[in-house]
Design an enzyme around this catalytic site. Structure first.
Site, PDB file in Angstrom:
ATOM      1  N   TYR A  20       0.805  -1.008  -0.017  1.00 44.80           N
ATOM      2  CA  TYR A  20      -0.137   0.020  -0.078  1.00 44.80           C
ATOM      3  C   TYR A  20       0.844   1.162   0.093  1.00 44.80           C
ATOM      4  CZ  TYR A  20      -3.092  -3.614   1.799  1.00 44.80           C
ATOM      5  OH  TYR A  20      -3.677  -4.979   1.876  1.00 44.80           O
ATOM      6  N   TYR A 157     -13.216  -6.599   5.175  1.00 44.21           N
ATOM      7  CA  TYR A 157     -12.305  -7.016   4.306  1.00 44.21           C
ATOM      8  C   TYR A 157     -11.858  -8.340   4.413  1.00 44.21           C
ATOM      9  CZ  TYR A 157      -7.236  -6.876   2.989  1.00 44.21           C
ATOM     10  OH  TYR A 157      -6.090  -6.942   2.232  1.00 44.21           O
ATOM     11  N   ASP A 260     -14.622 -15.805   7.792  1.00 46.09           N
ATOM     12  CA  ASP A 260     -13.164 -15.259   7.358  1.00 46.09           C
ATOM     13  C   ASP A 260     -12.423 -15.000   8.827  1.00 46.09           C
ATOM     14  OD1 ASP A 260     -10.936 -14.100   6.933  1.00 46.09           O
ATOM     15  OD2 ASP A 260     -11.705 -12.723   5.460  1.00 46.09           O
ATOM     16  N   LYS A 289      -2.527 -16.107   8.886  1.00 44.57           N
ATOM     17  CA  LYS A 289      -1.800 -15.173   9.679  1.00 44.57           C
ATOM     18  C   LYS A 289      -1.189 -15.956  10.846  1.00 44.57           C
ATOM     19  CE  LYS A 289      -4.019 -10.879   8.587  1.00 44.57           C
ATOM     20  NZ  LYS A 289      -2.803 -10.418   7.859  1.00 44.57           N
TER      21      LYS A 289
END
Length: 451
Positions: A20, A157, A260, A289
């Site tokens: 980003y 997200y 998720d 993660k």
């Protein structure tokens, strides 16, 4: 001090992209010279050294800290055998053991089919892609080929690959640059905030969710959400009762329910999985993660036997996905070691201690005029500002106070490693509050002792 020609940071700026971020010769960067426990040793461009507590767990993954002896040993053992083999037509012990561990740990409950089939993926975004493919193939094989879209939540997200982007928030998300390439999905309102839901707000939200699901049921394959905590969409915690409403909507309209849990899984919100706050079992579960304790990239998509059997019996005869590094033995071996640490149970006390420290340590930030809200859930602490964060300035200020943070939007937040001590958490919260005060608070407020 003028940086030496060809310094590592200069070489980085000349060749690399960062997340980003623009390709810029002025990109703020710090070199990591070492990492151990919860601390990073950083070197600035002018040669200054800083030892900081990693308040981010390397984007929420390094839950056991760095150089953990159990994880190091697991990696070394597997390297001595083999680091990778293809997963097509072959198998190996680390992958089988990992699948068994994940199935044993997954959310379960009376009257719901357990999650018993595991697809090993490269990353969290890929696990979401696999989940979406699973849902569409399931509906097609079940005689509903028109069910190709998804119901998601505003504020959600789910990753940066294309199908995952298509179920992220379509207005306030990071993917508005690709409007012509993203699938047109259906979005329900963001759930009410957990900290202060108004009377009847959950019921009203659930009613609107049901209405939207009913209106689009014939074209929807599944509902996909981040349970209890929306992460990169705003660190928004919402009531666990909303998960029950999501389960009811999916069941009423013949939709699959996808959770998720890439950010929330393995204890981050105070339960092993965020789904456990409500005792709700999804049809498909995505994890990543923290799966390897931050050592290697790995994720997984779990589903029920019904989903797996239906997809396998469909015209395609298989789930149509197969990453090159699927089931990487090295990553699986470290994941097994990480899950072994979690299975010992100490994480629950660690997260509880961290939550108490975050709640008390961030409380002074509420007195800052620039702060809109302070909130915590599990091992997550958030300072929300009224305006956008000056990311470079707040990052640099926090480093001066011995803390590494990576703010975004209007949020300065922390997800520290579970092994963080009370003193580590105190340093994190004090550093966050001081950095916000120094950069964003008017001088009179700083004089009250908050900066």
């Amino acid at each position: 001090m003028t940086p030496a020609r060809g310094s590592l940071i200069q070489r980085d700026r000349a060749r690399l992209w960062h997340p980003y971020a623009p390709a810029s010769p002025d990109l703020p960067l710090w070199e990591v010279e070492a990492a151990d426990g919860v601390r990073l040793r950083l070197r600035s461009e002018d040669g200054e050294h800083h030892e900081v507590v990693d308040a981010m767990s390397s984007w929420w993954s390094a839950i056991h800290g760095y150089r953990h002896p159990v994880l190091d040993a697991a990696a070394k053992r597997q390297l001595a055998a083999f680091s990778h083999v293809m997963f097509g037509g072959l198998t190996h012990a680390p992958a089988v053991e990992l699948a068994e561990r994940l199935v044993a740990m997954a959310p379960s409950g009376p009257g719901r089919a357990p999650l018993e089939r595991v697809f090993l993926a490269d990353s969290g975004s890929v696990s979401v892609e696999v989940a979406l493919k699973l849902a569409v193939q399931f509906q097609t094989a079940s005689g509903h080929p028109r069910r190709q879209r998804f119901l998601s939540l505003r504020g959600g997200y789910h990753g940066d690959t294309f199908a995952a982007m298509g179920v992220c928030d379509p207005v306030d998300g990071m993917h508005s640059a690709f409007p012509g390439l993203l699938a047109g999905n259906v979005f329900a309102p963001r759930p009410p905030a957990a900290a202060s839901p108004t009377p009847g707000s959950v019921v009203a939200w659930a009613s609107e969710l049901q209405a939207i699901a009913a209106a689009h049921a014939g074209e929807l394959a599944a509902i996909i959400v981040e349970p209890v905590l929306q992460g990169a969409g705003g660190m928004h915690a919402y009531p666990a009762e909303c998960l029950t409403a999501l389960r009811q909507a999916a069941d009423r309209h013949g939709l699959l329910l996808i959770f998720d849990e890439i950010a929330t899984g393995f204890g981050r919100t105070g339960e092993l999985f965020a789904a456990d706050h409500a005792g709700v079992v999804p049809d498909i579960l995505c994890v990543g993660k923290a799966l390897t304790g931050g050592y290697l990239t790995l994720a997984a998509t779990l589903c029920t036997d019904e989903v797996a059997a239906t997809v396998s019996a469909g015209r395609a005869g298989a789930l149509l996905h197969g990453p090159t590094f699927m089931g990487n033995p090295l990553a699986c071996a470290v994941a097994n070691a990480s899950l072994g640490i979690i299975a010992d149970g100490g994480w629950r006390a660690d997260v509880g201690r961290t939550n108490a420290g975050l709640a008390s340590g961030l409380a002074p930030a509420r007195d800052l005029d620039c702060v809109r809200d302070v909130r915590t859930i599990g091992a997550v602490g958030v300072i929300e500002l009224h305006d956008a964060v000056d990311v470079p300035a707040v990052t640099a200020a926090a480093i001066r106070h011995g803390v590494w943070v990576r703010p975004f939007r209007n949020l300065v937040y922390t997800m520290p490693p579970y092994i963080s001590t009370a003193a580590d958490v105190e340093q994190i919260t004090a550093g966050m509050t001081a950095a916000v005060a120094e950069v964003h608070e008017p001088a009179p407020a700083r004089s009250r002792g908050l900066g």
